[in-house]
Scaffold this active site. Structure first.
Site, PDB file in Angstrom:
ATOM      1  N   CYS A  87       0.847  -1.193   0.000  1.00 29.29           N
ATOM      2  CA  CYS A  87       0.000   0.000   0.000  1.00 29.29           C
ATOM      3  C   CYS A  87       0.890   1.254   0.000  1.00 29.29           C
ATOM      4  O   CYS A  87       1.730   1.406  -0.885  1.00 29.29           O
ATOM      5  CB  CYS A  87      -0.982  -0.023   1.161  1.00 29.29           C
ATOM      6  SG  CYS A  87      -2.330   1.178   0.943  1.00 29.29           S
ATOM      7  N   HIS A 190      -3.422  -4.147  -0.366  1.00 26.83           N
ATOM      8  CA  HIS A 190      -3.160  -4.729   0.949  1.00 26.83           C
ATOM      9  C   HIS A 190      -3.169  -6.249   0.770  1.00 26.83           C
ATOM     10  O   HIS A 190      -4.229  -6.875   0.858  1.00 26.83           O
ATOM     11  CB  HIS A 190      -4.243  -4.325   1.953  1.00 26.83           C
ATOM     12  CG  HIS A 190      -4.141  -2.925   2.438  1.00 26.83           C
ATOM     13  ND1 HIS A 190      -3.267  -2.545   3.436  1.00 26.83           N
ATOM     14  CD2 HIS A 190      -4.789  -1.795   2.054  1.00 26.83           C
ATOM     15  CE1 HIS A 190      -3.396  -1.240   3.664  1.00 26.83           C
ATOM     16  NE2 HIS A 190      -4.306  -0.763   2.834  1.00 26.83           N
ATOM     17  N   GLU A 192      -2.402  -8.574   2.733  1.00 32.79           N
ATOM     18  CA  GLU A 192      -2.898  -9.274   3.926  1.00 32.79           C
ATOM     19  C   GLU A 192      -4.416  -9.250   4.016  1.00 32.79           C
ATOM     20  O   GLU A 192      -5.010 -10.025   4.776  1.00 32.79           O
ATOM     21  CB  GLU A 192      -2.279  -8.654   5.191  1.00 32.79           C
ATOM     22  CG  GLU A 192      -2.863  -7.334   5.647  1.00 32.79           C
ATOM     23  CD  GLU A 192      -2.399  -6.120   4.853  1.00 32.79           C
ATOM     24  OE1 GLU A 192      -2.829  -4.999   5.187  1.00 32.79           O
ATOM     25  OE2 GLU A 192      -1.588  -6.292   3.904  1.00 32.79           O
TER      26      GLU A 192
END
Length: 219
Positions: A87, A190, A192
């Protein structure tokens, strides 16, 4: 995944901004040994680094510089340690951002960060975007196609050399979504928070770290 029978050790750089614990859990899920730290010696001892980021570019760089992490990250990247920015962490890898009056970045990749050009669309761009892969790389090996990653951002990178762009996405315009140059990698998304596809990217980065670990032992 492992080098010499042991999982690679991946450090999440802690400068107070970003989903550090979420990234740590995601890396552990894909088989890495992960930890969060700002300690220079601990970061030097890792097999690879993840630089997360949420918030404003100038504030992030100010905090990073205050604790000397800017010079450390340059030192370790120059020495060949794998580094992955996610990001805003990807944006910090570049030379400069126009956000909030402008600020210099780490300068590991040549180029600028500018506002996303998305006429008629709300900013920040929040949601899933399909990745158009442009070339092969260990970072995307075995990643499913089509690939969808979860984004939250209002700014995008504009590399000086388009050869660093590994994949693009679209929101108002086509923008670099994944970059790779040598041992430096980044994703505007992102990972994750990107389910199977994001975890696949992190798993590949962990393998890159494991490979370097094995090479260092053999040297």
């Amino acid at each position: 995944m492992s080098a010499g029978g042991r999982a690679p050790v991946v450090a999440i750089v802690d400068y107070g901004m970003g989903n550090r614990r979420s990234v740590e859990k995601a890396l552990e899920h894909v088989g890495a040994k992960a930890f969060v730290s700002a300690d220079h010696d601990e970061l030097r001892g890792a097999d690879g680094l993840v630089l997360p980021g949420v918030g404003a570019f100038p504030a992030a760089m100010r905090t990073i510089a205050e604790v000397g992490l800017d010079e450390l990250l340059r030192e370790l990247a120059d020495a060949g340690m794998p580094l992955f920015g996610s990001c805003m962490g990807m944006q910090l890898l570049f030379e400069h951002s126009e956000e909030h009056g402008g600020a210099d970045g780490l300068g590991l990749l040549a180029g600028e960060v500018r506002r996303l050009n998305a006429p008629g669309l709300p900013l920040p761009h929040i949601g899933w975007s399909e990745i158009d892969w442009l070339r092969s790389s260990p970072l995307r090996e075995g990643v499913r196609e089509p690939t969808f990653l979860y984004h939250v951002h209002s700014f995008v990178v504009e590399p000086a050399n388009q050869s660093v762009v590994l994949g693009t996405a679209q929101y108002g315009e086509t923008f670099p979504a994944v970059v790779a140059q040598g041992n430096v990698f980044g994703a505007q998304s992102h990972p994750e928070k990107s389910s199977t596809h994001g975890l696949a990217l992190l798993a590949n980065f962990a393998r890159i770290c494991a490979t370097r670990k094995g090479e260092a032992r053999a040297a």
